[in-house]
Write a protein that holds these residues in place. Sequence first.
Motif, short mmCIF file in Angstrom:
data_model
loop_
_atom_site.label_atom_id
_atom_site.label_comp_id
_atom_site.label_asym_id
_atom_site.label_seq_id
_atom_site.Cartn_x
_atom_site.Cartn_y
_atom_site.Cartn_z
N ASP A 209 -13.49 -41.71 4.57
CA ASP A 209 -14.32 -42.96 5.11
C ASP A 209 -15.86 -43.33 4.98
N VAL A 210 -16.57 -41.87 5.89
CA VAL A 210 -17.63 -41.87 5.33
C VAL A 210 -18.45 -42.43 4.37
N ASN A 211 -18.34 -42.37 3.27
CA ASN A 211 -18.86 -43.19 2.38
C ASN A 211 -17.94 -44.82 1.71
N ALA B 43 -20.34 -26.62 -1.72
CA ALA B 43 -20.09 -27.50 -2.71
C ALA B 43 -20.26 -28.61 -2.18
N ALA B 44 -20.64 -29.72 -1.65
CA ALA B 44 -20.81 -30.70 -1.42
C ALA B 44 -21.98 -30.77 -1.85
N PHE B 45 -22.55 -30.18 -2.59
CA PHE B 45 -24.08 -30.24 -2.82
C PHE B 45 -23.96 -30.03 -4.08
N ARG B 46 -22.76 -29.30 -4.37
CA ARG B 46 -22.45 -29.74 -5.91
C ARG B 46 -22.00 -30.40 -7.06
N ARG B 47 -21.59 -31.01 -5.88
CA ARG B 47 -20.07 -31.87 -5.89
C ARG B 47 -20.28 -33.26 -6.58
N VAL B 48 -22.33 -33.55 -6.55
CA VAL B 48 -23.43 -34.66 -6.58
C VAL B 48 -23.98 -34.12 -7.18
N PHE B 49 -24.57 -32.95 -7.54
CA PHE B 49 -25.25 -32.29 -9.03
C PHE B 49 -24.69 -31.58 -9.68
N PRO B 50 -24.03 -31.12 -9.47
CA PRO B 50 -23.33 -29.73 -10.27
C PRO B 50 -24.00 -28.66 -11.38
N GLY B 51 -23.89 -27.77 -11.02
CA GLY B 51 -24.59 -26.56 -11.63
C GLY B 51 -23.57 -25.87 -12.67
N LYS B 52 -24.52 -24.72 -13.62
CA LYS B 52 -23.20 -24.20 -14.73
C LYS B 52 -22.78 -22.65 -13.74
N SER B 53 -22.68 -22.65 -12.25
CA SER B 53 -21.79 -21.64 -12.09
C SER B 53 -21.05 -22.22 -11.06
N GLY C 175 -18.61 -25.18 -10.16
CA GLY C 175 -18.09 -26.29 -10.55
C GLY C 175 -17.51 -27.37 -9.64
N THR C 176 -17.59 -28.84 -9.76
CA THR C 176 -18.15 -29.48 -8.95
C THR C 176 -16.17 -29.52 -7.95
N ASP C 177 -15.44 -29.13 -9.00
CA ASP C 177 -14.41 -29.07 -8.03
C ASP C 177 -13.78 -28.51 -6.61
N ILE C 178 -14.50 -27.55 -6.43
CA ILE C 178 -14.00 -26.86 -5.34
C ILE C 178 -14.52 -27.53 -4.09
N TRP C 179 -15.22 -28.79 -4.19
CA TRP C 179 -15.33 -29.70 -2.94
C TRP C 179 -13.49 -30.55 -3.26
N ASP C 180 -13.64 -30.92 -4.10
CA ASP C 180 -11.97 -31.55 -4.26
C ASP C 180 -10.75 -30.94 -3.54
N GLU C 181 -10.63 -29.18 -3.48
CA GLU C 181 -9.60 -28.55 -3.10
C GLU C 181 -10.46 -28.33 -2.23
N SER D 38 -21.11 -47.18 1.26
CA SER D 38 -21.89 -46.79 0.08
C SER D 38 -21.88 -45.91 -1.54
N GLY D 39 -20.53 -45.58 -1.24
CA GLY D 39 -19.66 -45.50 -2.65
C GLY D 39 -19.98 -44.26 -3.26
N GLY D 40 -19.35 -43.66 -3.68
CA GLY D 40 -20.75 -41.90 -4.56
C GLY D 40 -18.69 -40.91 -3.70
N PRO D 41 -19.83 -40.15 -4.00
CA PRO D 41 -17.84 -39.29 -4.06
C PRO D 41 -17.28 -38.85 -2.63
N PRO D 42 -16.09 -38.49 -2.26
CA PRO D 42 -15.38 -39.11 -0.97
C PRO D 42 -16.37 -38.78 -0.43
#
Length: 91
Positions: A74-76, A48-58, A60-66, A79-83
């Motif tokens: 705080d880990v980033n 889910a973290a991988f797909r949050r950064v590199f979205p795929g067709k099947s 979604g990025t919303d799984i990480w947000d769940e 550096s910024g980027g997805p939480p």
Amino acid sequence: MRRFNYVPSAFEDGHSLHRNAENIIEDPFEKKSEESYFVQFADLNAYAAFRRVFPGKSFGTDIWDELGDAVVADVNRLSGGPPGIVVWPSQ
């Protein structure tokens, strides 16, 4: 040894002590993902973290947000980027 831990007695030959390990969540042996719900959950989070950064067709990025409060944002902080995700090397 995974379930029963009979410790040999240091004082009497042929005797053993029965000591249950009561606070172990998962035994410390290497397992395949299909053999452990904990490993499956870790695999899902990593994917889910991988797909949050590199979205795929099947997938979604919303799984990480769940994950909600389980994500340590705080880990980033610097550096910024997805939480909760540090992308290395940076894009």
